[in-house]
Each structure stands twice: as structure tokens, then as C-alpha cells.
Motif scaffolding. Structure first.
Motif, mmCIF file in Angstrom:
data_model
loop_
_atom_site.group_PDB
_atom_site.id
_atom_site.type_symbol
_atom_site.label_atom_id
_atom_site.label_comp_id
_atom_site.label_asym_id
_atom_site.label_seq_id
_atom_site.Cartn_x
_atom_site.Cartn_y
_atom_site.Cartn_z
ATOM 1 N N LEU A 298 3.051 6.261 -5.653
ATOM 2 C CA LEU A 298 2.847 6.158 -7.018
ATOM 3 C C LEU A 298 1.860 6.874 -7.269
ATOM 4 O O LEU A 298 1.776 7.372 -8.534
ATOM 5 C CB LEU A 298 3.116 4.789 -7.703
ATOM 6 N N ALA A 299 0.917 6.804 -6.826
ATOM 7 C CA ALA A 299 -0.413 7.555 -7.048
ATOM 8 C C ALA A 299 -0.374 8.889 -6.711
ATOM 9 O O ALA A 299 -1.376 9.503 -6.784
ATOM 10 C CB ALA A 299 -1.534 6.665 -6.567
ATOM 11 N N GLY A 300 0.571 9.036 -5.740
ATOM 12 C CA GLY A 300 0.541 10.579 -5.145
ATOM 13 C C GLY A 300 -0.618 10.820 -4.235
ATOM 14 O O GLY A 300 -1.346 11.862 -3.901
ATOM 15 N N ARG A 301 -0.825 9.679 -3.491
ATOM 16 C CA ARG A 301 -1.897 9.611 -2.300
ATOM 17 C C ARG A 301 -1.403 9.116 -1.097
ATOM 18 O O ARG A 301 -0.172 8.719 -1.093
ATOM 19 C CB ARG A 301 -3.197 9.003 -2.677
ATOM 20 N N SER A 302 -2.079 8.871 0.011
ATOM 21 C CA SER A 302 -1.382 8.532 1.180
ATOM 22 C C SER A 302 -2.003 6.741 1.384
ATOM 23 O O SER A 302 -2.737 6.291 0.729
ATOM 24 C CB SER A 302 -2.414 9.221 2.426
ATOM 25 N N SER A 303 -1.317 6.227 2.288
ATOM 26 C CA SER A 303 -1.378 4.889 2.560
ATOM 27 C C SER A 303 -2.868 4.610 3.004
ATOM 28 O O SER A 303 -3.521 3.676 2.784
ATOM 29 C CB SER A 303 -0.510 4.082 3.434
ATOM 30 N N ARG B 114 0.858 -1.314 -0.167
ATOM 31 C CA ARG B 114 0.003 0.042 -0.164
ATOM 32 C C ARG B 114 0.813 1.288 -0.026
ATOM 33 O O ARG B 114 0.540 2.250 -0.711
ATOM 34 C CB ARG B 114 -1.057 0.002 1.210
ATOM 35 N N PRO B 115 1.936 1.282 0.958
ATOM 36 C CA PRO B 115 2.711 2.589 0.723
ATOM 37 C C PRO B 115 3.299 2.705 -0.569
ATOM 38 O O PRO B 115 3.417 4.056 -0.881
ATOM 39 C CB PRO B 115 3.814 2.487 1.899
ATOM 40 N N VAL B 116 3.906 1.722 -1.297
ATOM 41 C CA VAL B 116 4.173 1.897 -2.550
ATOM 42 C C VAL B 116 3.495 2.714 -3.469
ATOM 43 O O VAL B 116 3.384 3.527 -4.450
ATOM 44 C CB VAL B 116 5.176 0.619 -3.141
ATOM 45 N N PHE C 67 14.318 -3.956 -9.252
ATOM 46 C CA PHE C 67 14.336 -3.860 -7.855
ATOM 47 C C PHE C 67 13.734 -2.655 -7.227
ATOM 48 O O PHE C 67 13.023 -2.842 -6.506
ATOM 49 C CB PHE C 67 15.735 -4.302 -7.096
ATOM 50 N N ALA C 68 14.006 -1.778 -8.175
ATOM 51 C CA ALA C 68 13.508 -0.313 -7.248
ATOM 52 C C ALA C 68 12.128 -0.304 -7.752
ATOM 53 O O ALA C 68 11.243 0.270 -6.935
ATOM 54 C CB ALA C 68 14.302 1.059 -8.103
ATOM 55 N N LYS C 69 11.581 -0.827 -8.672
ATOM 56 C CA LYS C 69 10.070 -0.841 -9.214
ATOM 57 C C LYS C 69 9.422 -1.639 -8.186
ATOM 58 O O LYS C 69 8.167 -1.263 -8.054
ATOM 59 C CB LYS C 69 9.973 -1.502 -10.578
ATOM 60 N N ILE C 70 9.813 -2.374 -7.711
ATOM 61 C CA ILE C 70 9.138 -3.342 -6.641
ATOM 62 C C ILE C 70 9.623 -2.722 -5.085
ATOM 63 O O ILE C 70 9.188 -3.655 -4.101
ATOM 64 C CB ILE C 70 9.211 -4.960 -6.758
ATOM 65 N N GLY C 71 10.182 -1.844 -4.859
ATOM 66 C CA GLY C 71 10.435 -1.276 -3.665
ATOM 67 C C GLY C 71 11.855 -1.988 -2.838
ATOM 68 O O GLY C 71 11.631 -1.842 -1.692
ATOM 69 N N ARG C 72 12.215 -2.812 -3.679
ATOM 70 C CA ARG C 72 13.667 -3.436 -2.887
ATOM 71 C C ARG C 72 14.744 -2.403 -2.965
ATOM 72 O O ARG C 72 15.799 -2.733 -3.689
ATOM 73 C CB ARG C 72 13.976 -4.841 -3.466
ATOM 74 N N ALA C 73 14.755 -1.394 -1.926
ATOM 75 C CA ALA C 73 15.858 -0.315 -2.124
ATOM 76 C C ALA C 73 17.192 -1.100 -2.112
ATOM 77 O O ALA C 73 18.276 -0.625 -2.587
ATOM 78 C CB ALA C 73 15.572 0.691 -1.086
ATOM 79 N N LEU D 208 11.046 4.173 -5.683
ATOM 80 C CA LEU D 208 11.126 3.914 -4.521
ATOM 81 C C LEU D 208 10.277 4.886 -3.380
ATOM 82 O O LEU D 208 10.366 5.105 -2.448
ATOM 83 C CB LEU D 208 12.473 3.828 -3.926
ATOM 84 N N ILE D 209 9.627 5.630 -4.108
ATOM 85 C CA ILE D 209 8.726 6.647 -3.362
ATOM 86 C C ILE D 209 9.509 7.625 -2.522
ATOM 87 O O ILE D 209 9.289 7.670 -1.276
ATOM 88 C CB ILE D 209 7.824 6.098 -2.649
ATOM 89 N N GLN D 210 10.668 8.307 -3.148
ATOM 90 C CA GLN D 210 11.479 9.087 -2.217
ATOM 91 C C GLN D 210 11.762 10.386 -3.182
ATOM 92 O O GLN D 210 12.740 10.585 -3.685
ATOM 93 C CB GLN D 210 12.878 8.339 -2.028
ATOM 94 N N PRO D 211 10.777 11.314 -3.414
ATOM 95 C CA PRO D 211 10.864 12.127 -4.149
ATOM 96 C C PRO D 211 11.746 13.446 -3.973
ATOM 97 O O PRO D 211 12.387 13.902 -4.678
ATOM 98 C CB PRO D 211 9.350 12.793 -4.268
#
Length: 404
Positions: free
Chosen positions: A32-37, A26-28, A259-265, A309-312
Motif C-alpha cells: 500500500l505504501a509502495g515500499r518493501s517489507s 508488513r507485506p500488505v 476482505f480485500a482491504k485486510i488481505g484475505r484474498a 491485495l497488493i497485486q498491481p
């Protein structure tokens, strides 16, 4: 008349299933959607109903599914929002599915002549202006002649022609990207890999693996399969010359992006470090003539990785230090400007986002015209924020043919 409560509940269930299938948390998805979890949770529990069309299309893109998979029996023309159709698409489709079997008496072009023509096509692809249109004008004849030469030549000449044929398929694959023709994108990727294997060329296999990684990533296929393909191809390469180092580094970059696409930083940055090491070995001035691998592209893709990775904030730190002049490709420079706009968009900074999209348009109009993020973001930018931002977004949307 259908019950709206039932409709909302069914949508919530489909949204939850789509996210589970994508393997995203959900956080990822929220990032990506520009919204909250909490917003994603509310969607999946039915606390809020189906979002408006632009957000619905964005969720479908994030999950790698058709919008119809989210909304059930209802149908909508998603292609007009997410994928623009290039006028030459039918011509390229015909060229890919036509076989000139009666041309057996025609003398084949040598691999050297074919390679020179393909180099010209790559220059057009990476140059300023209408790069898709100019490349499309060359592709039908290139496809036919490369197929003919690879059938008629023998021995080492045939293997060289097959390696060049793989590049022609790469060009076709790039032309087809971000258009409503996923089956053709997969077809060209598979044909390029087949040509590379028949050529018995580790370098050609490495290039095909790079482009296949993009196909699989866009389709949200399992990261493990993408990583395995890249590592198998990398193991075939020697690293005692610039070509080998560049293609090895490119494959490390492919794994990092997967790996970045699926959040595995952790895994993502470990492979990015390997790509960065390869770029440094090649020197600050090096850039591959058509794969464009070099320090500039490695630095620029760090921006995309932070976005995924949702780190703008960190993405914008990269953008601030980025020297796009080190990327010798107008199409890539435009893409990375769009990625910078995406980072600003995640921070709800609409003024900067629109300004960067305008700059990307000036750099390479057909790159931004067929970019999915642009086509998703512009409708919202045209309806929210300061009046000046709305007006500029509306003008850009009109120029790109994006409905708002």
C-alpha cells in the motif's frame, strides 16, 4: 533540544503499534505504501527515521489513524494534504444539525414528489462537472423537507418518505466523504440506517448497509463487523426482481471489498463471484439508477480489490479489459481511473500514473480533487521522475489545490 535517537525510537514504536491495531501485515503495508517489507521493518525497528511528510501521511491513511498518532507530541496540518475542504461543508453541517420544529403547520411533500427531487440530485451526483457543488446546492432543502415529511406523514406514506430520506442521507454522506468531517460521515450513515429501519424496508436497509460498509472500511474497523452487517441486510432481501438482485449483489461486493482491504484474498474473491453472478443475472445492460450496481461496476471494483491485495500487475490486467463506458457515472469512472493510476504507481510507472490522473480530472474534477490517493501521490510525483512528469504533476496539483 530533543534527542533525535530517542525521537526515532519513539516513532518506530508508534508505527509498530499503529500497524498492529490496523491488523495489517508488513507485506500488505509495504504494498500500500509502495515500499518493501524490509522498509516497513526498518521503520518499526528504528533502523531508518521518520519518513518525509507525504509518506508519513500515507502511512497514517493506511493505518487509519491521525498523523499525530505516529509523530507523538508534534502536530502538523494534515488536512491540507489529505483532505480538501469543500466551500459548502459548513452549509451542509448546519443543515444536518438544524431542526425546523416551527414548520409543523406547513404541508408535507408527498413521498412521490420527494423521490422525484432525489432522483434529480442523483443525476447531478453521477453526472459530469462539479457534481459535489451542484448536489450541495440541493441538499439543505432536501434534508429539511425529507425530515418534515417523515414526521408529518402517516402509515405507508410515512414509510415511503423515510426510505427516500435515507437516500438524502446517502447523498450527504457521499458529499462529506474524503473531507475532514468524519463525525458527520458517521452521523449521516447512522441516520440513513435508522430511517431505513423505521421505514421497515429491506431495500432501504440494504442501501444503508452498503454505505455504512464504506464508512467502516475507511475507518479500518474490524472486517467481521462489516461482513456481519452486509450479510444481515442481504438475508432480508428477496431476489425475484432486479431491485432485490441488485442490492443483494451490492452487499456481496461490499463484503468482497472488506476482505480485500485486510488481505484475505480467498474470501474476497468468493464474495466477488457472488456479486458477479448477480450482475450476470441482471444482464450486461443493467445498471441501478443511483446505486450504479451492474456488470460494469463489479468488473471495475475488481481493480480496487487487486490494488488492496497488493497485486498491481493483475489490477492492470483488469484495467486493460475494463469498459468504463459500461459504468454510467462520471464520478465512478473517475474513481476507477484513479485506481488504475494507483496500480501504475505501485509499479513505479510515473508517466502512466500522471496521465491517468489527468484523465480522471477531465472526467470528474471534484472526484479527483477530494480523493486521498491523489492528494498523497501528487507531491511525490511532482518531485520525482522525468521532468515532463514532474511538470504535469505540478500543474495538476495546482489545479487541485494540493501543496507540493
Amino acid at each position: 533540544m530533543p534527542d533525535r535517537t530517542d525521537s526515532a525510537a519513539n516513532f518506530a514504536q508508534r508505527a509498530r503499534i499503529a500497524r498492529d491495531r490496523s491488523g495489517l501485515t508488513r507485506p500488505v503495508v509495504a504494498g500500500l505504501a509502495g515500499r518493501s517489507s524490509d522498509w516497513v521493518k526498518a521503520i518499526e525497528t528504528g533502523a531508518i527515521g521518520m519518513p518525509r511528510l507525504p509518506m508519513l501521511l500515507r502511512l497514517a491513511h493506511i493505518y487509519g489513524c491521525d498523523p499525530a498518532d505516529l509523530i507523538g507530541d508534534e502536530r502538523l496540518a494534515a488536512a491540507s494534504y489529505t483532505k480538501a475542504v469543500h466551500g459548502e461543508l459548513p452549509v451542509i453541517k448546519t443543515a444536518l444539525t438544524t431542526y425546523r420544529l416551527r414548520a409543523a403547520d406547513r404541508e408535507p411533500e408527498s413521498a412521490g414528489v420527494l423521490a422525484a427531487r432525489v432522483r434529480q440530485a442523483w443525476q447531478l451526483w453521477h453526472g459530469k462537472g462539479a457534481h459535489r457543488s451542484r448536489t450541495a446546492a440541493l441538499l439543505p432543502d432536501l434534508l429539511a423537507d425529507a425530515q418534515h415529511s417523515s414526521r408529518r406523514l402517516e402509515g405507508a406514506d410515512r414509510r415511503r418518505a423515510l426510505a427516500v430520506q435515507g437516500q438524502v442521507y446517502h447523498l450527504a454522506q457521499l458529499f462529506l466523504s474524503f473531507q475532514p468531517a468524519p463525525e458527520l460521515v458517521m452521523l449521516t450513515g447512522d441516520r440513513a440506517m435508522t430511517a431505513a429501519q423505521d421505514a421497515d424496508s429491506p431495500r432501504a436497509i440494504a442501501a444503508a448497509a452498503w454505505y455504512m460498509n464504506h464508512v467502516c472500511r475507511d475507518a479500518n474497523e474490524a472486517a467481521e463487523a462489516r461482513v456481519d452487517l452486509a450479510e444481515q441486510a442481504a438475508a432480508l432481501l428477496r431476489q425475484d426482481d432486479p431491485e432485490g438482485i441488485a442490492r443483494w449483489g451490492l452487499l456481496m461486493l461490499a463484503v468482497a471489498l472488506s476482505f480485500a482491504k485486510i488481505g484475505r484474498a480467498g474470501d474476497a474473491w468468493r464474495y466477488w463471484d457472488r456479486a458477479n453472478d448477480a450482475a450476470r443475472r441482471l444482464g450486461p445492460e443493467y445498471a441501478h439508477p443511483w446505486l450504479v450496481f451492474g456488470q460494469g461496476i463489479v468488473d471495475a471494483y475488481a481493480l480496487t480489490m487487486y490494488n488492496d491485495l497488493i497485486q498491481p500487475g493483475k489490477a492492470l490486467e483488469v484495467a486493460a479489459a475494463l469498459d468504463l463506458d459500461a459504468v454510467p457515472s462520471a464520478t465512478r469512472r473517475s474513481y476507477h481511473l484513479v485506481e488504475t493510476a494507483r496500480a501504475y504507481g505501485m509499479q513505479n510507472e510515473s508517466v502512466a500514473s500522471v496521465a491517468l490522473l489527468q484523465k480522471a480530472f477531465r472526467e470528474s474534477p471534484e472526484t479527483i480533487q477530494y480523493n486521498i490517493h491523489t492528494r498523497m501521490a501528487l507531491p511525490e510525483l511532482a518531485k520525482s521522475g522525468p521532468r515532463m512528469v514532474r511538470r504535469d504533476a505540478q500543474r495538476l496539483a495546482t489545479d487541485l489545490g494540493v501543496p507540493v
